[in-house]
Design a protein around this motif. Structure first.
Motif, PDB file in Angstrom:
ATOM      1  N   TRP A 185      27.433  80.388  26.417  1.00  0.00           N
ATOM      2  CA  TRP A 185      26.960  79.011  25.621  1.00  0.00           C
ATOM      3  C   TRP A 185      27.463  78.865  24.477  1.00  0.00           C
ATOM      4  O   TRP A 185      27.481  77.691  23.912  1.00  0.00           O
ATOM      5  CB  TRP A 185      25.360  79.535  25.324  1.00  0.00           C
ATOM      6  CG  TRP A 185      25.027  80.870  24.457  1.00  0.00           C
ATOM      7  CD1 TRP A 185      24.831  81.998  25.002  1.00  0.00           C
ATOM      8  CD2 TRP A 185      25.049  80.796  23.003  1.00  0.00           C
ATOM      9  NE1 TRP A 185      24.674  82.788  23.854  1.00  0.00           N
ATOM     10  CE2 TRP A 185      24.738  82.366  22.822  1.00  0.00           C
ATOM     11  CE3 TRP A 185      25.353  80.045  22.213  1.00  0.00           C
ATOM     12  CZ2 TRP A 185      24.841  82.609  21.368  1.00  0.00           C
ATOM     13  CZ3 TRP A 185      25.328  80.295  20.804  1.00  0.00           C
ATOM     14  CH2 TRP A 185      25.100  81.744  20.363  1.00  0.00           C
ATOM     15  N   ARG A 219      29.399  75.829  24.630  1.00  0.00           N
ATOM     16  CA  ARG A 219      28.697  74.423  24.606  1.00  0.00           C
ATOM     17  C   ARG A 219      28.448  73.916  22.935  1.00  0.00           C
ATOM     18  O   ARG A 219      27.943  72.786  23.046  1.00  0.00           O
ATOM     19  CB  ARG A 219      27.408  74.623  25.192  1.00  0.00           C
ATOM     20  CG  ARG A 219      27.664  74.676  26.795  1.00  0.00           C
ATOM     21  CD  ARG A 219      27.522  73.671  27.324  1.00  0.00           C
ATOM     22  NE  ARG A 219      28.366  73.680  28.753  1.00  0.00           N
ATOM     23  CZ  ARG A 219      28.656  72.951  29.516  1.00  0.00           C
ATOM     24  NH1 ARG A 219      28.836  71.575  29.224  1.00  0.00           N
ATOM     25  NH2 ARG A 219      29.226  72.967  30.647  1.00  0.00           N
ATOM     26  N   ALA A 257      23.885  75.481  28.638  1.00  0.00           N
ATOM     27  CA  ALA A 257      24.582  76.491  29.758  1.00  0.00           C
ATOM     28  C   ALA A 257      23.911  76.965  30.947  1.00  0.00           C
ATOM     29  O   ALA A 257      24.337  77.111  31.991  1.00  0.00           O
ATOM     30  CB  ALA A 257      25.174  77.766  28.903  1.00  0.00           C
ATOM     31  N   ILE A 290      23.828  66.438  27.695  1.00  0.00           N
ATOM     32  CA  ILE A 290      23.630  67.194  26.423  1.00  0.00           C
ATOM     33  C   ILE A 290      22.856  66.418  25.362  1.00  0.00           C
ATOM     34  O   ILE A 290      21.986  66.995  24.794  1.00  0.00           O
ATOM     35  CB  ILE A 290      25.185  67.772  25.928  1.00  0.00           C
ATOM     36  CG1 ILE A 290      24.648  68.989  24.993  1.00  0.00           C
ATOM     37  CG2 ILE A 290      25.747  66.839  25.104  1.00  0.00           C
ATOM     38  CD1 ILE A 290      25.680  70.140  25.269  1.00  0.00           C
ATOM     39  N   ALA A 304      22.554  74.860  22.966  1.00  0.00           N
ATOM     40  CA  ALA A 304      23.750  75.260  23.761  1.00  0.00           C
ATOM     41  C   ALA A 304      23.469  76.138  24.898  1.00  0.00           C
ATOM     42  O   ALA A 304      24.060  76.231  25.790  1.00  0.00           O
ATOM     43  CB  ALA A 304      24.639  75.887  22.781  1.00  0.00           C
TER      44      ALA A 304
END
Length: 94
Positions: free
Chosen positions: A40, A43, A32, A5, A28
């Motif tokens: 999402w 996230r 995802a 990430i 996000a």
């Protein structure tokens, strides 16, 4: 293999370029999507944590209302971007 990430947030910020920012929802959704997930929103906490870690290292800045903020002390809506070369030091929010 999917990006971490942190790598994803940094890549998106670099692609957007200096002087521009990304919305955490963009990161996000991309995170995802890489994992074949529809949720999402789940996230978003990971994106915020990654942005804070990257900001601590000076790789990105976190902005609120167009101004850099202290990555250790901010709330609400924020954006992520590359640090500006002439960027003032972030001030804690009141």
């Amino acid at each position: 293999m999917s990006e971490t990430i942190e790598d994803l947030v940094l890549r998106l910020a670099k692609e957007r370029g200096e002087g521009k920012t990304i919305c955490p929802t963009e990161a996000a959704k991309a995170a995802a999507g890489q994992r074949g997930e529809d949720d999402w929103q789940a996230r978003l906490p990971g994106v915020k944590a990654a942005a804070v870690r990257l900001a601590r290292r000076g790789s990105v800045s976190i902005y609120r209302k167009g101004k850099p903020v202290d990555p250790e002390d901010f709330k609400g809506i924020y954006r992520i971007g590359l640090p500006q070369t002439d960027e003032p030091k972030p001030e804690p929010e009141a």
